[in-house]
Scaffold this motif. Structure first.
Motif, PDB file in Angstrom:
ATOM      1  N   LYS A 176      21.316   2.012 -23.985  1.00 43.24           N
ATOM      2  CA  LYS A 176      22.756   1.768 -24.051  1.00 43.24           C
ATOM      3  C   LYS A 176      23.381   2.488 -25.247  1.00 43.24           C
ATOM      4  O   LYS A 176      24.471   3.066 -25.147  1.00 43.24           O
ATOM      5  CB  LYS A 176      23.031   0.255 -24.119  1.00 43.24           C
ATOM      6  CG  LYS A 176      24.492  -0.088 -24.109  1.00 43.24           C
ATOM      7  CD  LYS A 176      25.141   0.328 -22.800  1.00 43.24           C
ATOM      8  CE  LYS A 176      26.577  -0.104 -22.727  1.00 43.24           C
ATOM      9  NZ  LYS A 176      27.200   0.271 -21.465  1.00 43.24           N
TER      10      LYS A 176
ATOM     11  N   GLU B  14      23.688   6.075 -24.397  1.00 42.09           N
ATOM     12  CA  GLU B  14      24.789   6.213 -23.440  1.00 42.09           C
ATOM     13  C   GLU B  14      26.131   6.220 -24.175  1.00 42.09           C
ATOM     14  O   GLU B  14      27.007   7.050 -23.891  1.00 42.09           O
ATOM     15  CB  GLU B  14      24.734   5.057 -22.439  1.00 42.09           C
ATOM     16  CG  GLU B  14      25.826   5.044 -21.412  1.00 42.09           C
ATOM     17  CD  GLU B  14      25.758   3.792 -20.542  1.00 42.09           C
ATOM     18  OE1 GLU B  14      26.781   3.082 -20.444  1.00 42.09           O
ATOM     19  OE2 GLU B  14      24.673   3.520 -19.978  1.00 42.09           O
ATOM     20  N   CYS B  15      26.296   5.320 -25.134  1.00 41.08           N
ATOM     21  CA  CYS B  15      27.542   5.254 -25.916  1.00 41.08           C
ATOM     22  C   CYS B  15      27.696   6.476 -26.810  1.00 41.08           C
ATOM     23  O   CYS B  15      28.820   6.942 -27.036  1.00 41.08           O
ATOM     24  CB  CYS B  15      27.580   3.973 -26.741  1.00 41.08           C
ATOM     25  SG  CYS B  15      27.807   2.500 -25.733  1.00 41.08           S
TER      26      CYS B  15
ATOM     27  N   ASP C  18      26.768   9.496 -26.061  1.00 41.02           N
ATOM     28  CA  ASP C  18      27.244  10.570 -25.192  1.00 41.02           C
ATOM     29  C   ASP C  18      28.656  10.313 -24.673  1.00 41.02           C
ATOM     30  O   ASP C  18      29.465  11.229 -24.606  1.00 41.02           O
ATOM     31  CB  ASP C  18      26.289  10.761 -24.012  1.00 41.02           C
ATOM     32  CG  ASP C  18      24.926  11.289 -24.443  1.00 41.02           C
ATOM     33  OD1 ASP C  18      24.816  11.870 -25.545  1.00 41.02           O
ATOM     34  OD2 ASP C  18      23.959  11.104 -23.677  1.00 41.02           O
TER      35      ASP C  18
END
Length: 132
Positions: free
Chosen positions: A97, A100-101, A103
């Motif tokens: 996660k 993901e954040c 990016d």
């Protein structure tokens, strides 16, 4: 412990509103009562709003939506890699996660290697080899 103060970011992404400055990701049984406690205290003492999950998740349990939200609402994530970090599914879910954040919204990610060699993580040696 969730952050209780709001921080408005003037970052390039106007859709983000940071609730915490920092999210700490760590393996509790490896670092909670020593390094992470000291790091957390130092950050808070200097006025940096920091999220640290004080709850131990039972083995095999998924991380909560509330925890995922805390990651999304933090400007910076500090990941404390330790010997047992990769053996925790919850830690790996948090790390996924966080990346993901990084990016998606440009979250800053800082890596700390606690009692391990960075090459053990990069080359997946020793404890990280067994976990992956």
């Amino acid at each position: 412990m969730f952050c209780d103060s709001r921080y408005s970011s003037s970052s390039t992404s106007s859709r983000c509103r940071w609730v915490c400055h920092v999210f700490l990701s760590f393996r509790g049984e490896d670092t909670r009562k020593n390094f992470t406690d000291h790091l957390y205290s130092a950050l808070v003492r200097t006025g940096i709003y920091t999220f640290r999950d004080d709850n131990e998740l039972p083995k095999g349990e998924e991380i909560s939506k509330q925890l995922l939200k805390a990651i999304e609402e933090s400007r910076i994530s500090i990941v404390v890699f330790s010997k047992g970090y990769a053996s925790s599914t919850c830690c790996l879910d948090e790390l996924a996660k966080i990346m993901e954040c990084k990016d998606a919204i440009g979250q800053i990610v800082i890596l700390i290697f606690y009692n391990i060699d960075p090459s053990d993580v990069r080359k997946q040696k020793k404890e990280f080899c067994r976990s992956f």
